[in-house]
Design an enzyme around this catalytic site. Structure first.
Site, PDB file in Angstrom:
ATOM      1  CD  GLU A 179      -7.653   2.279  -5.373  1.00 37.61           C
ATOM      2  OE1 GLU A 179      -7.533   3.426  -5.822  1.00 37.61           O
ATOM      3  OE2 GLU A 179      -7.106   1.887  -4.320  1.00 37.61           O
ATOM      4  NE  ARG A 181      -4.889  -6.476 -14.841  1.00 38.23           N
ATOM      5  CZ  ARG A 181      -3.897  -5.605 -14.652  1.00 38.23           C
ATOM      6  NH1 ARG A 181      -4.147  -4.312 -14.688  1.00 38.23           N
ATOM      7  NH2 ARG A 181      -2.681  -6.027 -14.420  1.00 38.23           N
ATOM      8  CB  ALA A 196      -3.972   1.921  -8.119  1.00 41.57           C
ATOM      9  CB  ALA A 222      -0.038   0.672  -6.168  1.00 38.73           C
ATOM     10  CB  ALA A 238       3.748  -0.723  -4.172  1.00 36.47           C
ATOM     11  CG  ASN A 272      17.052  -6.813   0.667  1.00 41.43           C
ATOM     12  OD1 ASN A 272      17.791  -5.952   0.209  1.00 41.43           O
ATOM     13  ND2 ASN A 272      17.149  -7.260   1.909  1.00 41.43           N
TER      14      ASN A 272
END
EC number: 2.3.1.117
Length: 299
Positions: A179, A181, A196, A222, A238, A272
């Site tokens: 999702e 590159r 994503a 993501a 993420a 963190n």
């Protein structure tokens, strides 16, 4: 390794310049027909291409196309063949619904198609075409064909969602979710997830030669990114971009550059939320649960 294949080539009718070449996997002399050929903008013919050694760079547009076909057919893996100079061999093409043409001839093509009742669409102006117009490997799903270039290597069980992108000389080695590159030189291991909006720094990023990769059962979260390799059972949370020079803190308080952890297994990279420091902790794939097998049975 030596290979010889027959293919079908399109050339510009005025200049004779090669535009593209298609090498069917059956290795038969199959031709194509398109409206740009019918109205005389391009000409099609058959061509035979031989490659004596994959260690040497390609020397023609036709040979460059054959090498890209071999990658997408899964006959060779990313980084196994020499693609040096390929950008100079591939002409910039207007990829249209009537066939490939030089960008300078699009308006002429539109005029000549007036009596064909054809609404001309130009999907892109680029050196590389869509993979699915030339090769469709078995067992894959590609939600948006514009985002997978010819020369991408997609293993059976790969799902490339709408925001996923796989460049040439890059891809997946097993069931994977893409999702984000996947850039040139990068390979993603079996049962890994490229989240994503995420990105993996490749060999074209700044001209670098480092070949980053993701191991098996790993997750790139993501909108995250990496400029290092991940080993097996690794996680990048993420939104966190880990470059080679990112300073990371180990559980014992040691501070080092992320490049020193490149390729190691069982690591969780996170920021963190109170101090902003990038931390590395031991982990395993159970933390994110792994791929949903139902999404990768692409029969």
């Amino acid at each position: 390794m030596k290979i010889q294949r027959p293919g079908h080539r399109y050339r510009d009718a005025e200049t004779g310049k090669t535009l593209d070449a298609w090498f069917p996997s059956s290795a038969e002399g199959k031709g194509r027909r398109c409206l740009a050929e019918k109205v005389g903008i391009i000409q099609g013919d058959f061509v035979g291409v031989s490659i004596e050694s994959f260690e040497q760079p390609p020397v023609s547009t036709e040979e460059a196309y054959l090498r890209l076909h071999l990658l997408s057919e899964r006959s060779v893996k990313p980084n196994e063949i020499n693609l040096d100079g390929i950008f100079g061999l591939l002409p910039n093409i207007a990829w249209t619904s009537a066939g490939p043409v030089l960008p300078s001839r699009v308006d002429e093509l539109r005029d000549r198609l007036a009596d064909e009742y054809h609404h001309l669409m130009v999907t892109s102006v680029d050196k590389f075409p869509r993979m699915t117009d030339y090769v469709i490997p078995d067992g894959v799903r590609v939600a948006d064909a514009d985002r997978v270039r010819l020369g991408a290597y997609l293993a059976s069980g790969t799902t490339v969602m709408h925001e996923g992108f796989v460049n040439f000389n890059a891809g997946t080695l097993g069931e994977s979710m893409v999702e984000g590159r996947v850039t040139p030189g990068v390979v993603v291991g079996k049962n890994s997830d490229v989240g994503a909006g995420s990105s993996i720094m490749g060999t074209l990023s700044g001209g670098g030669k480092s070949k980053n990769s993701i191991g098996e059962r790993s997750l790139l979260g993501a909108n995250a990114g990496i400029g290092i390799s991940l080993g097996d059972e690794c996680i990048v949370e993420a939104g966190l971009y880990v470059t080679a020079g990112t300073k990371v803190k180990l559980p014992d308080g040691t501070i080092l550059a992320a490049r020193e952890l490149s390729g190691r297994h069982g690591l969780l990279f996170r920021r963190n939320s109170q101090t902003g420091a990038v931390e590395v902790l031991p982990t395993n794939s159970a933390r994110w649960g792994g791929l949903n097998a139902n999404l990768h049975s692409n029969d």
